[in-house]
Design a protein around this motif. Structure first.
Motif, PDB file in Angstrom:
ATOM      1  N   ALA A 601     -21.389 -20.418 -24.645  1.00  0.00           N
ATOM      2  CA  ALA A 601     -19.933 -20.816 -25.188  1.00  0.00           C
ATOM      3  C   ALA A 601     -19.481 -21.484 -24.006  1.00  0.00           C
ATOM      4  O   ALA A 601     -20.126 -21.825 -22.705  1.00  0.00           O
ATOM      5  N   GLU A 602     -18.457 -22.082 -23.971  1.00  0.00           N
ATOM      6  CA  GLU A 602     -17.654 -22.849 -23.139  1.00  0.00           C
ATOM      7  C   GLU A 602     -16.546 -22.130 -22.783  1.00  0.00           C
ATOM      8  O   GLU A 602     -15.671 -21.935 -23.487  1.00  0.00           O
ATOM      9  N   ASP A 603     -16.349 -21.790 -21.353  1.00  0.00           N
ATOM     10  CA  ASP A 603     -15.037 -21.249 -20.890  1.00  0.00           C
ATOM     11  C   ASP A 603     -14.152 -22.425 -20.462  1.00  0.00           C
ATOM     12  O   ASP A 603     -14.509 -23.292 -19.933  1.00  0.00           O
ATOM     13  N   PRO A 604     -12.784 -22.165 -20.875  1.00  0.00           N
ATOM     14  CA  PRO A 604     -11.873 -23.232 -20.433  1.00  0.00           C
ATOM     15  C   PRO A 604     -11.642 -23.355 -18.805  1.00  0.00           C
ATOM     16  O   PRO A 604     -11.392 -24.346 -18.242  1.00  0.00           O
ATOM     17  N   VAL A 605     -12.117 -22.517 -18.071  1.00  0.00           N
ATOM     18  CA  VAL A 605     -12.044 -22.574 -16.555  1.00  0.00           C
ATOM     19  C   VAL A 605     -13.389 -22.750 -16.025  1.00  0.00           C
ATOM     20  O   VAL A 605     -13.596 -23.666 -15.183  1.00  0.00           O
ATOM     21  N   PHE A 606     -14.560 -21.890 -16.347  1.00  0.00           N
ATOM     22  CA  PHE A 606     -15.587 -22.091 -15.599  1.00  0.00           C
ATOM     23  C   PHE A 606     -16.853 -23.010 -16.343  1.00  0.00           C
ATOM     24  O   PHE A 606     -17.923 -22.819 -16.038  1.00  0.00           O
ATOM     25  N   GLY A 607     -16.354 -23.491 -17.699  1.00  0.00           N
ATOM     26  CA  GLY A 607     -17.304 -24.162 -18.474  1.00  0.00           C
ATOM     27  C   GLY A 607     -18.385 -23.353 -19.109  1.00  0.00           C
ATOM     28  O   GLY A 607     -17.915 -22.063 -19.323  1.00  0.00           O
ATOM     29  N   PRO A 608     -19.691 -23.740 -19.154  1.00  0.00           N
ATOM     30  CA  PRO A 608     -20.663 -23.039 -19.881  1.00  0.00           C
ATOM     31  C   PRO A 608     -20.786 -21.452 -19.354  1.00  0.00           C
ATOM     32  O   PRO A 608     -20.846 -21.405 -18.162  1.00  0.00           O
ATOM     33  N   ILE A 609     -20.857 -20.496 -20.112  1.00  0.00           N
ATOM     34  CA  ILE A 609     -21.358 -19.318 -19.994  1.00  0.00           C
ATOM     35  C   ILE A 609     -22.294 -18.774 -20.832  1.00  0.00           C
ATOM     36  O   ILE A 609     -22.493 -19.301 -22.068  1.00  0.00           O
ATOM     37  N   LEU A 610     -23.048 -17.819 -20.449  1.00  0.00           N
ATOM     38  CA  LEU A 610     -24.219 -17.233 -20.944  1.00  0.00           C
ATOM     39  C   LEU A 610     -23.934 -15.719 -21.036  1.00  0.00           C
ATOM     40  O   LEU A 610     -23.126 -15.164 -20.698  1.00  0.00           O
ATOM     41  N   MET A 611     -24.325 -15.220 -22.452  1.00  0.00           N
ATOM     42  CA  MET A 611     -24.118 -13.948 -22.659  1.00  0.00           C
ATOM     43  C   MET A 611     -25.425 -13.173 -23.139  1.00  0.00           C
ATOM     44  O   MET A 611     -26.258 -13.781 -23.929  1.00  0.00           O
ATOM     45  N   ILE A 612     -25.890 -11.934 -22.808  1.00  0.00           N
ATOM     46  CA  ILE A 612     -26.784 -11.189 -23.306  1.00  0.00           C
ATOM     47  C   ILE A 612     -26.355  -9.959 -23.650  1.00  0.00           C
ATOM     48  O   ILE A 612     -25.632  -9.164 -22.694  1.00  0.00           O
ATOM     49  N   GLY A 613     -27.074  -8.969 -24.600  1.00  0.00           N
ATOM     50  CA  GLY A 613     -26.485  -7.820 -24.796  1.00  0.00           C
ATOM     51  C   GLY A 613     -27.070  -7.288 -26.062  1.00  0.00           C
ATOM     52  O   GLY A 613     -28.171  -7.540 -26.632  1.00  0.00           O
ATOM     53  N   HIS A 614     -26.621  -6.119 -26.604  1.00  0.00           N
ATOM     54  CA  HIS A 614     -27.324  -5.309 -27.672  1.00  0.00           C
ATOM     55  C   HIS A 614     -26.967  -6.203 -29.054  1.00  0.00           C
ATOM     56  O   HIS A 614     -25.715  -6.186 -29.162  1.00  0.00           O
ATOM     57  N   GLY A 615     -27.900  -6.582 -29.737  1.00  0.00           N
ATOM     58  CA  GLY A 615     -27.451  -7.347 -30.894  1.00  0.00           C
ATOM     59  C   GLY A 615     -27.695  -6.671 -32.140  1.00  0.00           C
ATOM     60  O   GLY A 615     -27.608  -5.517 -32.191  1.00  0.00           O
ATOM     61  N   GLY A 616     -27.793  -7.312 -33.250  1.00  0.00           N
ATOM     62  CA  GLY A 616     -27.766  -6.734 -34.448  1.00  0.00           C
ATOM     63  C   GLY A 616     -26.226  -7.102 -35.371  1.00  0.00           C
ATOM     64  O   GLY A 616     -25.249  -7.649 -34.815  1.00  0.00           O
ATOM     65  N   VAL A 617     -26.216  -6.637 -36.323  1.00  0.00           N
ATOM     66  CA  VAL A 617     -24.943  -6.616 -37.267  1.00  0.00           C
ATOM     67  C   VAL A 617     -23.959  -5.781 -36.398  1.00  0.00           C
ATOM     68  O   VAL A 617     -22.650  -6.256 -36.624  1.00  0.00           O
ATOM     69  N   ALA A 618     -24.131  -4.973 -35.661  1.00  0.00           N
ATOM     70  CA  ALA A 618     -23.100  -4.154 -35.114  1.00  0.00           C
ATOM     71  C   ALA A 618     -22.900  -4.626 -33.720  1.00  0.00           C
ATOM     72  O   ALA A 618     -22.250  -3.725 -32.978  1.00  0.00           O
ATOM     73  N   ALA A 619     -23.019  -5.824 -33.285  1.00  0.00           N
ATOM     74  CA  ALA A 619     -23.035  -6.365 -31.883  1.00  0.00           C
ATOM     75  C   ALA A 619     -21.677  -6.312 -31.367  1.00  0.00           C
ATOM     76  O   ALA A 619     -21.344  -5.598 -30.227  1.00  0.00           O
TER      77      ALA A 619
END
Length: 891
Positions: A601-619
Motif C-alpha cells: 500500500a502507499e503511506d502518505p509519509v513514507f510512500g510504498p509499504i509492504l506487509m506480511i502476516g497471518h492470512g485467511g478470512v480472519a486476518a
C-alpha cells in the motif's frame, strides 16, 4: 533544503535576540534572561523597538544599529512582524533564525491562517538563503557554548547527549530531568512547526558532531521521508538514536480497499521505518528518560549478556524476568568466576546468575563481587542492585560499587530500590558516573536500549545472499492496469490480479473465467474435481463478505448449484453490483500449509509499504502482521517475517514440517520489485498465500490501480530502490565492459577486489594500510542509499576492474568522489572511464561542485583530475599530505 548554515546554529559566534524584554511573565523576558545567564562568550545583542537597558546591557532599537551582522537570530516578536524581519536579517547577512513566535491563527481557520503565514516566512527567507528553525518552538540550547536561546529551563548541564523534539514541553522536561540526574546535553533542538529545518537536517548535522555521543528524539510527524531515512541511517551507524513517536492512529482505515491499505498512516509504519533506519523505538516518556540516563553516561557493554548482582533474591528474580521479557540475555558465569565468588562470598550465596550475595552484604562484599564479575569476559555489563536493610548501609554499598576496580573494567548499572537512603545511594552512583535507577524495570530497560541499538546495527550490516534475476514483465502489468483504468475501474478482477502476480513470478493457482453455470461446469471438468467457484464482479471487493465463495465442489451438479447460490447471495448482499460471471479454480490440497497474507500500500509519509502476516478470512481478527519499507532483499524479508507470530508455525512443530521460508521471502521480494516497477499499483493484497515445505501459491489477490504520477522509478519510495536503469554496457578500446551501481550482495566481490590490490594502491585509496576489508566496512561501502550515495562498478564479465564513488552533501551543493582501479589493470584508461561516468551522474543529479581528496604522492590521480578539468586547492589545515581537487560549474 540541506545542512546549509546550520553550523551557524550549532556554533554561532554572534547572536541577536529580537523582541528582547524585561516584562515579567513574557516569552521575551524568559528568553532574554536565559541568554544573559548562559555565559555565551560570543557577541550577544538585544533588540527591541523601545530600546533601553536590560540587566545593564544596552537594547538596540533596530537591526540597523548592529555593529556587524549576527550569525544567529532569535525572534520573539508578534507574528505580523516576522516576515519583514527575515527580509532584513537576510539583507544584513544573518545565516539562520530561530523563530519562537507562534502563528497568528485563531479559531476555526487557525490551521489555514498559520499555513499561509509559514509560506510567507519561507518566501521572505528564500532570496538570502536564510534558514528557519520553527516557528512556534521553545528555542535552541548549546550548553557547551553557554548558549540558551530558549524559554526552557535556565540551568542546562553540558554533556554529550543531543535531544531533538517537536514538543517544547517534552524538551523542557528532558532538561529538567537531566539536571536532577546530573546528565548533560550537547544540543537541544525544539523543532516547532518545521517550516524549513526538519529532522533530516538536524540528524545530518549531529552525525558529524563530535560532541554528541547519542541522540534522543520526540517525533510527532515526519516530513520529507527520503531525506529523513538517509539522515537517520547515517547517524544511527555512528551513534545510538532513541526515538519516541507520539500520535498513534490509523488514517482513513475505513476507506481503504485492502487490508494493507488500512495500515497506511499508522504508527506501525513509523515503527517499520525506524527499524529500517536502525533507530531504537521507545513507547513513553519514562522509557525515553531511562534511555537518556544510560546513554548520558556513555554505557557501552562489552557483550549483550547481563550479570545481576543483588543483596535480595526476590529483586534478582524480578530483574531476570524483566530481562527475559525484553528478549535480553542473562550471562552464564564461567567456572573460574564461580570458584572466585565461592571463595569470597558467604556460603548462602546463590552460586549462579543472578548473584545473590544475601541481605547482610556490606560494601566490601559488593566490591569483591563486582571485581569478580568484571573479570568474566562473558559478562557484558553488571546490574548492581541494592534493597535497604537494617544490617548494612545502602550508601556505603553505593560508594563501594563506584570505587570497585571492576567498575572501571565492565559497565555498571545501579538499581538502588527504596526511599531516602536509596536516593542518597543513587546520588553517590550518579556522581561517580554510573547510571542509577529506582526500579528493576527502569534499570533493565535502560540496558536493553543499548542492546537493541547493537542488534539493529548488526541487522543493518548483514550481507544478503546473491539472488538470481527474478522474472518480471512490467509492460504486461502496466497494460493490464491501464486496460482497467480505461474502463473506469480502479480494482482489477481476480483473474487480472493473478496475471499480474504471474508476470512477476509469484506462483498462482490456475484460474478460468465462466460467464454462467454451464461454462463453470465445463471449466470444472477441464480443471479436475474438486474445485472452488467464486463470484466475478468488478464492483465487489471482498467476495467472502457477500458469500461469494464456495469450496470443495466435487461434481458438475454441485458446481451448477454453487453458481446459483453465490449469484443469489451476491445479488442480496450487493444489490445493483454488476456481476460478470464466475471464477473456477482447482482446490489446492496442501493439508499442512499455513495461510499467509502479503500486501502493499502507499503511506502518505513514507510512500510504498509492504506487509506480511497471518492470512485467511480472519486476518483482521488475528491481527498478526509486520510492515516493512521496500526495497527488500533476502535479509530484510527474513527480518520482516521473523517479526510475526505466525513465523513460529512456519518453523515447523510436532508432525508439521517447516515451511519453505525462502519461497515466502522470495514472494515478498518479488512484490517489492513489482510496486517499484509499476506506478499504477496503489494497493495489493495476496490473501491467502499458502505456504508449506513445497513452496508457496497465491489463491486469491486483490489489486487497486491508479494513474501513475509520471515520476521516475522509485521516486515514491522513502528508500530508493536499486537503480537498474543506471546499468549500462560500454565499448572501451575494443573491450565489452559493463557499469552498474553497487549492490549489498557485492560485499565478497569488493573484499576480493581489495585483497588483489597492492599495499601501495590500498594506501593511496584509503589513506593508510588496510590488510583486509572488514565485514563492517564492506557493509557500509555496499549498502548505500542510491540517493546521496552512489558507487559504480566497472566489470569485465565477472571481474571487477574498478570502483567509482560519489557522496553528496545534503542539498547536492557539493559531492566528493573516490576512485580505485585494480592493481595490474591500471594504464588501460579504466580510471578515466569510470571517473567520467561518475561526473556524468553527478551532473544529472544537479551537483554543483565535485571534490576529491588525494594524497600528494598519488601523481596518477592528480594528473587524471587535471585532465578532466579539476583545479587543485590548498591543502587542509593539519593535513599537509592531502591535496583537494575541485570541479565546479562544468560538472
Amino acid at each position: 533544503m540541506s545542512t546549509r548554515n546550520l553550523d551557524k546554529l550549532m556554533a554561532p559566534r554572534s547572536v541577536v535576540a529580537i523582541g528582547a524584554s524585561a516584562r515579567p511573565g513574557s516569552v521575551g523576558a524568559a528568553v532574554t534572561r536565559n541568554l544573559l545567564a548562559g555565559g555565551f562568550s560570543g557577541d550577544l545583542h538585544l533588540v527591541n523597538l523601545k530600546g533601553g537597558e536590560i540587566e545593564g546591557r544596552a537594547v538596540l532599537k533596530s537591526l540597523g544599529e548592529l555593529p556587524r551582522p549576527a550569525e544567529l537570530a532569535v525572534i520573539m516578536t508578534p507574528p505580523e512582524t516576522v516576515p519583514r524581519l527575515l527580509v532584513e536579517l537576510g539583507e544584513h547577512g544573518t545565516k539562520i533564525a530561530v523563530i519562537i513566535t507562534a502563528g497568528p491563527g485563531i479559531g476555526p481557520t487557525a490551521q489555514d491562517d498559520n499555513q499561509r503565514w509559514r509560506k510567507r516566512l519561507l518566501k521572505a527567507a528564500q532570496p538570502s538563503l536564510l534558514r528557519i528553525v520553527g516557528p512556534n518552538c521553545v528555542g535552541y540550547m548549546a550548553p557547551r557554548l553557554g548558549l540558551n536561546a530558549s524559554f526552557g529551563p535556565t540551568r542546562v548541564k553540558a554533556g554529550r547527549l543531543a535531544a531533538v523534539a517537536q514538543s517544547g514541553a517534552v524538551l523542557a522536561g528532558l532538561v529538567d530531568w537531566g539536571t536532577s540526574q546530573g546528565i548533560g546535553f550537547s544540543h537541544l533542538f525544539s523543532m516547532g512547526d518545521m517550516s524549513d529545518v526538519d529532522f533530516g537536517d538536524v540528524l545530518d548535522m549531529l552525525a558529524g558532531d563530535y560532541d554528541t555521543r547519542a541522540v534522543l528524539m520526540y517525533v510527532e510527524g515526519i516530513t520529507q521521508a527520503r531525506k529523513f531515512m538517509s539522515a537517520a541511517r547515517s547517524v544511527a551507524r555512528l551513534k545510538p538514536v532513541i526515538v519516541l513517536k507520539a500520535g498513534r492512529h490509523a488514517a482513513a482505515a475505513q476507506a481503504a480497499a485492502s487490508h494493507t491499505g488500512s495500515m497506511a498512516g499508522s504508527a506501525a509504519v513509523y515503527e517499520a521505518a525506524f527499524a529500517r533506519a536502525g533507530l531504537v523505538r521507545v513507547n513513553g516518556l519514562g522509557e525515553l528518560f531511562d534511555a537518556a540516563e544510560t546513554l548520558g553516561y556513555a554505557l557501552t557493554p562489552r557483550t549483550e549478556r547481563l550479570a545481576i548482582l543483588t543483596n535480595g533474591g526476590g529483586a534478582g528474580v524480578i530483574a531476570t524476568d524483566l530481562l527475559l521479557d525484553e528478549c535480553g540475555d542473562l550471562a552464564t558465569l564461567q567456572p573460574r568466576t564461580l570458584a572466585q565468588l565461592d571463595a569470597l562470598m558467604p556460603r548462602a550465596w546463590s552460586r549462579g546468575n543472578p548473584v545473590d550475595i544475601v541481605g547482610d552484604a556490606d560494601g566490601a562484599r559488593y566490591a569483591a563481587a563486582i571485581d569478580a564479575l568484571a573479570d568474566d569476559r562473558g559478562v557484558g555489563a553488571v546490574l548492581a542492585m541494592n534493597a535497604p536493610t537494617a544490617l548494612t548501609s545502602s550508601v556505603e554499598a553505593a560508594r563501594a560499587v563506584s570505587g570497585a576496580k571492576g567498575a572501571k573494567v565492565a559497565p555498571i548499572i545501579g538499581c538502588w530500590v527504596g526511599g531516602t537512603e536509596a536516593q542518597e545511594g543513587r546520588r553517590v552512583l550518579h556522581e561517580a558516573g554510573i547510571p542509577a535507577y529506582d526500579t528493576p524495570l527502569r534499570a533493565v530497560r535502560g540496558f536493553m536500549h543499548i542492546v537493541q541499538h547493537r542488534r539493529g546495527q548488526r541487522a543493518l550490516q548483514r550481507t544478503p545472499p546473491s539472488v538470481p534475476e527474478a522474472r518480471a514483465d512490467a509492460e504486461l502489468v502496466r497494460a493490464i492496469a491501464q486496460g482497467a483504468l480505461r474502463h473506469r475501474r480502479d480494482v482489477l478482477t481476480e483473474p487480472e490480479a493473478k496475471r499480474v502476480l504471474a508476470a512477476y513470478g509469484i506462483p498462482v493457482v490456475p484460474t478460468e473465467i465462466a460467464l454462467d453455470a454451464a461454462e463453470a461446469a465445463a471449466a470444472a471438468a477441464r480443471t479436475g474435481y474438486p474445485v472452488a467457484v467464486k463470484i466475478l464482479s468488478r464492483e465487489i471487493r471482498h467476495k467472502s463478505d457477500v458469500g461469494g465463495v464456495m469450496l470443495d465442489l466435487g461434481s458438475e451438479q454441485e458446481v451448477r448449484e454453487a453458481c446459483r447460490t453465490i449469484h443469489d447471495r451476491a445479488c442480496s448482499a450487493a444489490p445493483g453490483a454488476q456481476l460478470d460471471g464466475f471464477v473456477v479454480q482447482p482446490m489446492v490440497k496442501r493439508p499442512h500449509a499455513v495461510e499467509l497474507i502479503l500486501g502493499a500500500a502507499e503511506d502518505p509519509v513514507f510512500g510504498p509499504i509492504l506487509m506480511i502476516g497471518h492470512g485467511g478470512v480472519a486476518a483482521e481478527v488475528i491481527d498478526d502482521k509486520a510492515l516493512a519499507l521496500p526495497p527488500l532483499d533476502p535479509v530484510l524479508a527474513e527480518y520482516a517475517l521473523g517479526r510475526t507470530r505466525v513465523d513460529r508455525l512456519l518453523r515447523g512443530y510436532r508432525d508439521r514440517p517447516a515451511v519453505d521460508r525462502a519461497a515466502v521471502c522470495d514472494a515478498l521480494i518479488r512484490l517489492s520489485r513489482l510496486i517499484a516497477d509499476v506506478g499504477e499499483i496503489a494497493e495489493l493484497d495476496i490473501n491467502p498465500l499458502l505456504a508449506d515445505a513445497n513452496g508457496v501459491v497465491a489463491l486469491d489477490a486483490r489489486i487497486v490501480v491508479r494513474q501513475p504520477a509520471g515520476q521516475e522509478r522509485g521516486a515514491r519510495f522513502a528508500i530508493k530502490p536499486y537503480p537498474v536503469e543506471l546499468e549500462t554496457d560500454i565499448e572501451h578500446r575494443g573491450e565489452h565492459l559493463h557499469i552498474r551501481p553497487i549492490r549489498p550482495d557485492d560485499e565478497a566481490l569488493l573484499q576480493a577486489f581489495v585483497r588483489h590490490m597492492t599495499p601501495e594502491d590500498v594506501r593511496l585509496r584509503f589513506f593508510g594500510p588496510l590488510r583486509e576489508l572488514s565485514h563492517e566496512l564492506a557493509a557500509r561501502l555496499t549498502q548505500i542509499d542510491y540517493d546521496r550515495e552512489m558507487a559504480f562498478l566497472l566489470l569485465d564479465k565477472q571481474e571487477l576492474l574498478g570502483v567509482g564513488r560519489l557522496a553528496a552533501e545534503p542539498g547536492f551543493e557539493q559531492a566528493e568522489f573516490a576512485l580505485a582501479v585494480l592493481s595490474g589493470k591500471q594504464g588501460h584508461g579504466y580510471g578515466s572511464l569510470l571517473l567520467k561516468h561518475v561526473l556524468h551522474y553527478a551532473k544529472a543529479r544537479g551537483v554543483k561542485r565535485v571534490i576529491g581528496q588525494v594524497l600528494r604522492e598519488n601523481y596518477k590521480m592528480l594528473e587524471l583530475a587535471k585532465r578532466l578539468g579539476f583545479t587543485r586547492q590548498a591543502g587542509r589545515v593539519g593535513e599537509p599530505d592531502i591535496r583537494v581537487v575541485k570541479l565546479t560549474e562544468s560538472v
